[in-house]
Design a protein around this motif. Structure first.
Motif, short mmCIF file in Angstrom:
data_model
loop_
_atom_site.label_atom_id
_atom_site.label_comp_id
_atom_site.label_asym_id
_atom_site.label_seq_id
_atom_site.Cartn_x
_atom_site.Cartn_y
_atom_site.Cartn_z
N PHE A 142 -3.08 -8.90 -8.74
CA PHE A 142 -2.35 -10.16 -8.63
C PHE A 142 -1.10 -9.99 -7.78
O PHE A 142 -0.84 -10.78 -6.87
N VAL A 143 -0.34 -8.95 -8.08
CA VAL A 143 0.88 -8.69 -7.31
C VAL A 143 0.55 -8.34 -5.87
O VAL A 143 1.18 -8.84 -4.92
N THR A 144 -0.47 -7.51 -5.69
CA THR A 144 -0.87 -7.12 -4.34
C THR A 144 -1.35 -8.32 -3.54
O THR A 144 -1.05 -8.44 -2.35
N ALA A 145 -2.11 -9.22 -4.18
CA ALA A 145 -2.59 -10.42 -3.48
C ALA A 145 -1.43 -11.30 -3.06
O ALA A 145 -1.43 -11.86 -1.96
N GLY A 146 -0.41 -11.43 -3.92
CA GLY A 146 0.76 -12.24 -3.56
C GLY A 146 1.51 -11.66 -2.38
O GLY A 146 1.91 -12.37 -1.46
N ILE A 147 1.74 -10.35 -2.42
CA ILE A 147 2.46 -9.69 -1.32
C ILE A 147 1.64 -9.76 -0.04
O ILE A 147 2.17 -10.06 1.04
N TYR A 148 0.34 -9.50 -0.15
CA TYR A 148 -0.52 -9.51 1.03
C TYR A 148 -0.61 -10.90 1.63
O TYR A 148 -0.61 -11.06 2.86
N ALA A 149 -0.70 -11.93 0.79
CA ALA A 149 -0.80 -13.30 1.30
C ALA A 149 0.48 -13.70 2.03
O ALA A 149 0.42 -14.37 3.07
N GLY A 150 1.62 -13.30 1.49
CA GLY A 150 2.88 -13.65 2.14
C GLY A 150 3.13 -12.86 3.40
O GLY A 150 3.72 -13.35 4.36
N TRP A 151 2.70 -11.62 3.43
CA TRP A 151 2.99 -10.75 4.55
C TRP A 151 2.03 -10.95 5.72
O TRP A 151 2.43 -11.09 6.87
N SER A 152 0.73 -10.99 5.43
CA SER A 152 -0.24 -10.97 6.52
C SER A 152 -0.73 -12.36 6.93
O SER A 152 -1.16 -12.54 8.06
N ARG A 153 -0.71 -13.29 6.02
CA ARG A 153 -1.22 -14.63 6.26
C ARG A 153 -2.68 -14.61 6.75
O ARG A 153 -3.09 -15.41 7.58
#
Length: 129
Positions: free
Chosen positions: A16-27
């Protein structure tokens, strides 16, 4: 099952945390979707273990002072010999060769395979009578 529920809950939280960071960072939608699916799958497994723990309570494995004999159960019937497993293996091999060489060999192999599986299933059907 309590330990397993916590383990998979931690895995779900990580995704969950990784998906949030990845979604914000990589788009990038594909990687975000994969991480969200991984979160959902880990959450389902954690939910399953939690429900089993609530229904059945703790197991001997959950207690560090338990003995091995506490988990042992009744032994079942195991046949000494049977010709059906090798028969089934030959049927599976001939069926696989039939996929390569033609429908006629596939049908022969399927017949052998069906006979072997049926023999294993019904070999000891009258054993308890």
């Amino acid at each position: 099952m309590k330990n397993e529920a916590f383990l998979f809950g931690g895995v779900a939280a990580f995704f969950f945390v990784t998906a949030g960071i990845y979604a914000g960072w990589s788009r990038e939608p594909a990687g975000t979707a994969a991480l969200i699916v991984a979160f959902v799958m880990a959450s389902v497994i954690s939910f399953f273990f939690t429900m089993n723990y609530r229904r059945r309570g703790s197991r001997p494995e959950d207690n560090s002072a338990s003995e091995i004999v506490e988990r042992s159960g009744p032994l079942d019937f195991f046949p000494a010999r049977s010709a059906y497993p090798p028969f089934t293996a030959v049927g599976a091999a001939v069926t696989a060769l039939g996929i390569v060489f033609g429908i006629w060999l596939f049908l022969i192999g399927f017949g052998i395979l069906f006979t072997g599986v049926g023999g294993m299933v019904f070999q000891y059907v009258h054993r308890g009578e």
